[in-house]
Motif scaffolding. Sequence first.
Motif, PDB file in Angstrom:
ATOM      1  N   ASP A 166      42.704  27.874  40.844  1.00  0.00           N
ATOM      2  CA  ASP A 166      41.701  27.271  41.723  1.00  0.00           C
ATOM      3  C   ASP A 166      40.328  27.905  41.603  1.00  0.00           C
ATOM      4  N   ASN A 167      40.153  28.771  40.598  1.00  0.00           N
ATOM      5  CA  ASN A 167      38.884  29.508  40.511  1.00  0.00           C
ATOM      6  C   ASN A 167      37.958  28.968  39.429  1.00  0.00           C
ATOM      7  N   GLY A 168      38.230  27.778  38.931  1.00  0.00           N
ATOM      8  CA  GLY A 168      37.367  27.181  37.925  1.00  0.00           C
ATOM      9  C   GLY A 168      37.769  27.445  36.497  1.00  0.00           C
ATOM     10  N   ASP A 169      38.814  28.263  36.270  1.00  0.00           N
ATOM     11  CA  ASP A 169      39.271  28.503  34.905  1.00  0.00           C
ATOM     12  C   ASP A 169      39.905  27.238  34.333  1.00  0.00           C
ATOM     13  N   PHE A 215      38.187  32.030  31.365  1.00  0.00           N
ATOM     14  CA  PHE A 215      39.238  32.871  31.939  1.00  0.00           C
ATOM     15  C   PHE A 215      38.590  33.924  32.836  1.00  0.00           C
ATOM     16  N   THR A 216      39.096  34.047  34.064  1.00  0.00           N
ATOM     17  CA  THR A 216      38.638  35.080  34.989  1.00  0.00           C
ATOM     18  C   THR A 216      39.446  36.341  34.751  1.00  0.00           C
ATOM     19  N   LEU A 217      38.781  37.405  34.310  1.00  0.00           N
ATOM     20  CA  LEU A 217      39.461  38.668  34.021  1.00  0.00           C
ATOM     21  C   LEU A 217      39.533  39.555  35.249  1.00  0.00           C
ATOM     22  N   THR A 218      38.453  39.612  36.002  1.00  0.00           N
ATOM     23  CA  THR A 218      38.417  40.307  37.282  1.00  0.00           C
ATOM     24  C   THR A 218      37.557  39.476  38.223  1.00  0.00           C
ATOM     25  N   ASP A 219      37.362  39.953  39.442  1.00  0.00           N
ATOM     26  CA  ASP A 219      36.534  39.213  40.394  1.00  0.00           C
ATOM     27  C   ASP A 219      35.103  39.034  39.897  1.00  0.00           C
ATOM     28  N   ASP A 266      29.156  39.532  36.714  1.00  0.00           N
ATOM     29  CA  ASP A 266      28.364  39.423  37.937  1.00  0.00           C
ATOM     30  C   ASP A 266      28.285  40.801  38.579  1.00  0.00           C
ATOM     31  N   ALA A 267      27.256  41.541  38.199  1.00  0.00           N
ATOM     32  CA  ALA A 267      27.122  42.913  38.695  1.00  0.00           C
ATOM     33  C   ALA A 267      26.889  42.951  40.190  1.00  0.00           C
TER      34      ALA A 267
END
Length: 792
Positions: free
Chosen positions: A247-250, A309-313, A388-389
């Motif tokens: 659900d995070n756009g990946d 792919f989301t690797l971390t937040d 996203d720092a």
Amino acid sequence: MTNRKQLFWATTALMSGVLMAGAASAQSTASQMADERATNLGEVVVTGARGPRAIEGVVAETNPKSRASITEAFIGTQAAGQTILNSINLLPGVNFTNNDAFGSAGGDLTIRGFDAARVSLTQDGIPLNDTGNYAIYSNQQLDPELISRASVNLGTTDVDSPTASATGGTVNYVTRRPAKDFGVILQPSLGEYGYKRIFALLDTGEVGPWGTSAWFSASKTVYDHFVGAGGVDKMQLNGRIYQPLGDNGDFVSLTAHYNENRNEFMPRVTLAQFNAGNAYDRDDYNTIKSQATAINPSNTGNIRGQSRFTLTDSLRLTVDPSFQYTLAHGGGTQTMSETDPQLRGNSTAAGVDLNGDGVINAATRVTLFRPNITNTHRYAVTSSLIWDAAEDHQFRLAYTFDWGRHRQTGQFGFIDANGFPEDPFAGRNGRPVKLPDGTILRRRDRLSYAMLNQISAEYRGSFFNDAVDVTLGARAPFFDREMNNYCYQRDTFNAYCTTQVGTDADGDGLVTFPVSSMNGSASNEYGAPRSFDKKYDAFLPNAGVTWKFAENQSVYASYAEGFSAPRTDDLYDVVDVNPEPETTNSYDLGYRYQSGSVLASVAVWKTDYSNRIVRTFDEAAGLFLTRNVGDVTLQGVDGQIGWSPMDNLSLTGSFTYTDSEVKNDLPNGVVNGVPQFIKIAGNQLVETPDWQFGARAAYTIGQFDLGLQGKYVGERFSNDVNTEVAPDYLTFDLDVRYNLASVGAGGSYIQLNVINLFNEEYLADISTSTTGTGQFQLGAPRTAMVSLRASF
């Protein structure tokens, strides 16, 4: 009924999450994500749909660079099957000249004075320019019904643009995502000059336990040319599969495209022929002729992957691989004697029995089909890490790899009893002309490899409560060309493929051959077959800043450096030439006003264009060679406006003023030890009008949508010495749609399009010259077509 302004806002949004239509204006998946925050700030919600502000295709841009876009809804108002490059013709800075009214016979593009070979064209982030000569093939682009949005970066690129040729900017278009629900579209079209087209699309909707969706489409187009012999026979197949990941756009996505064109070249005219007034007479072939053997077939296709792919937040990875295939040529005819020296080669045979009568006769001359074939296999991948720092600070590191095998051949073939080639790809796919020395008759024989490795980085930050946005970036392309020429080379465009042994009378390493129908003169010298490598690299920074100084107003400034490595045709020559890459430094200063009913922007700009590559006369070599000839300054002002004074009325317009100045004369050999020059310093660039204007009015009344648009193009010089000029012209197009609200599942309609409504006679694409006469493509006459779209 939804009013027209709402319709155009709502239908631009085909993607949810980070892949919304506004973000889709960028090239790669990573560039779409990098634009996410700026796009979100510029969104509105209308009738439950989310998307960027847009009025009749004029989009509210937010990036700190000069960019203009068109929406899916605007694309749909244009003629069915029309090339996407014609649909961007109303945008500021852009001039596209179509070869006909329907878009499948080719055309030419310029942006702010730069020709198409110096503009990067991408589809879903993959480069579509030819790997060898950077040409753009407008008639081979994706069916317009499948495009969700198209954007033009004026004079700049995105930081991860996978290109070695974008000194003049980029054109990016994005493929539609599969719909969430099952659906079918069937769209037949009929028009003048025997125009027939059928387009069909199937949306599967979301199926299975993971919500997988897909669509598949096909189209077929046939019509006759409005002047000259022949016409177009085109088929296209497309498909896309889309798989969300959580659900995070990946997501992962795979898209496939295949296009097959069979068409004859359209005749070109001189300015004198055009002024004579009979150029549009289809039955008058005294001054304008076209043979059915002058054909331009193509088979092109690609497979495009996209993924996120989301690797971390705070850390995400994108990977976009692709493969492209091209088999195409522009061919004509060649008449040869059966005893031509090139046919004999190094053998002792008398020649070749070309007409099959069992006799080899010097007096027998046979017309053969002579193609100019290019076959390309191209593999590429663009990948990015986005960090996203903090909420207002984003960093991106990207890598691009692009490798192409570029095979240029010209295997002669035979012509059948009806005057048509036995095979559209001549001796490559059909019956070749076999020679007694064991080879086949060819007009050229080259093998090139082009490899791009590019590293890029970008920072985006927002400051002072999002009042100031800053972008800093750089890309570093490393470009290699490995080149192999298996024939003797006269110049870039003329080779002599033979096993004959040439004569080097003066010991300069160049050889001559006996007179042949291919070499024309015994005095012509040729360079021997050879292999060589060329390497190019650059460091290309860019920067931009936007200041939102009021609720609806902002100013922006940008700087970008561009780079274009020499083309294969610049490097294959009688002797080794080594031009430096062309470079640009582009500056933009712009203002934007964006409210609910008005979207407006204006920019002043300047581009310093260096190391321009031109073919000029070299006295020592006694022929024309490729070299850098100096600098050009381009500067101007352009802008656009969209205004919706009431719910059902939209008015849009654009203007472009371009001032171009060539800074250096053209070298033209040496006489008595004194270098000679062709005086062009201070002149304007060819094909570059001072003024362009575009406008469109759209009105909805009941079930009818009415649109009228016009484009004015000023005078354009057709030679470098500025002594011949193509006249200015003004054309109008009409579109009328009747919405069939009671038919199907919505989205059904009947649409009439009339191209060149007032039948303006004008000159479109120009084949320019240095000091002589240009060759012009006629602009399409008034042409009508009607489409029925049934959506279920």
